[in-house]
Design an enzyme around this catalytic site. Structure first.
Site: not given
Length: 322
Positions: A159-162, A237-239, A268, A286, A288
């Site tokens: 629950l950071g900026s994104i 949408v992270g890694r 990837e 990738h 986003a």
């Protein structure tokens, strides 16, 4: 920047397709461009970059001790991604190299994409598009209906900026938000879970947007997916490495989970071929972070960090090196 008859020299490395910062950088600095040289990168650096103090890494070139050994004067590494799992931060700290990232430059766009993937999976929008284009609409009853987005229980890992932006976007849908993070956030109304297993057990959707570290690699494994359940959906949408991809494929094939929306993958650009035929899976390359507005934002953040560095001012988006 301090007054000088000559602009500061900056080392820039990028893939051939990522030229979006060229004009910004060339207007402000003299550029050293190994990507334009036929020499292998280590050879180029040894020959030309011994006195370089600032390095802009556009993309995800691995920055390790071997590469840094060719840059003895380096004092600033500017990364254009939010994540820094491709950088040996401990080695940077040992060498006295400050590291910056993209800060909040991509946050809105990644949050938009995460919500878009969730809606696409649950409402089966890409599957519906294929159904219409194939001419099958004239045959009633063949299309499998999607499911409701509103009111879903959504667990966010990171629950950071994104992550906080994703939560805010889902609130108007009436979604019930909870989260897992390294520590509980103060003054946050969402329920906190200290472990991912409990988060998965109590939610319909898991959204992954945390950093990839040794601790978070494969944070979503088969046990987590079994807890999420056969109607559960994973959005990443992270890694790619946040999920045990092989087990995720098995869980999708076996019906252990209900679907996935994936913008990132473990190796990837290779993507497991089993996913290609699944209508309950939505795939994105990738992308986003990749909007013109976001790329302009990250260019401005990078330029801001470089100008601050050469002016001996505080950096705009420093990365904590531990």
């Amino acid at each position: 920047m301090s007054e000088s008859s000559e602009s500061p020299l900056v080392l820039v490395q990028r893939p051939p397709t990522l030229a979006y910062m060229d004009d910004h950088l060339s207007r402000n600095f003299r550029l050293l461009k190994p990507y334009a040289s036929p020499d292998p990168l280590p050879v180029f650096l040894s020959r030309h970059a011994a006195t370089v103090t600032a390095f802009v890494n556009i993309g995800r070139l691995k920055i390790d001790a071997e590469l840094l050994s060719h840059l003895p004067s380096l004092r600033l590494l500017v990364c254009t991604s939010v994540g820094t799992d491709h950088v040996d931060l401990a080695e940077c700290k040992r060498r006295g190299i400050a590291v910056t990232n993209a800060g909040d430059a991509f946050s809105d766009d990644v949050a938009d994409c995460a919500v878009g993937l969730l809606i696409s999976v649950l409402r089966r929008i890409p599957a519906g598009d294929r159904y219409v284009r194939s001419g099958k609409w004239s045959k009633p009853g063949e299309f499998q209906l999607g499911s409701k987005v509103s009111g879903r229980r959504v667990g966010i890992i990171g629950l950071g900026s994104i992550g906080s932006r994703i939560a805010k976007r889902l609130e108007p849908f009436g979604c019930i938000i909870s989260y897992n993070a390294r520590t509980q956030k103060q003054s946050i109304p969402y329920r906190y879970y200290s472990d991912v297993l409990s988060l998965a057990a109590d939610n319909d959707v898991l959204v992954l947007c945390c950093s990839l570290t040794d601790e978070t690699r494969h944070v979503v494994n088969r046990e987590v997916m079994e807890k999420l359940g056969k109607e559960g959906v994973i959005i990443n949408v992270g890694r790619g490495g946040l999920i045990d991809e092989k087990e995720m494929v098995k869980c999708l094939v076996e019906g252990v989970i209900g679907g996935a929306g994936l913008d990132v993958f473990e190796k990837e650009p290779q993507v497991p071929e089993e996913l290609f035929g699944m209508d309950n899976v939505v795939l994105s390359p990738h992308a986003a972070v990749a909007t013109p507005g976001a790329l302009e934002n990250v260019a401005q953040v990078a330029i801001g960090n470089l100008k601050a560095f050469f002016s001996n001012q505080p950096l705009v988006s420093p990365v904590q090196l531990g």
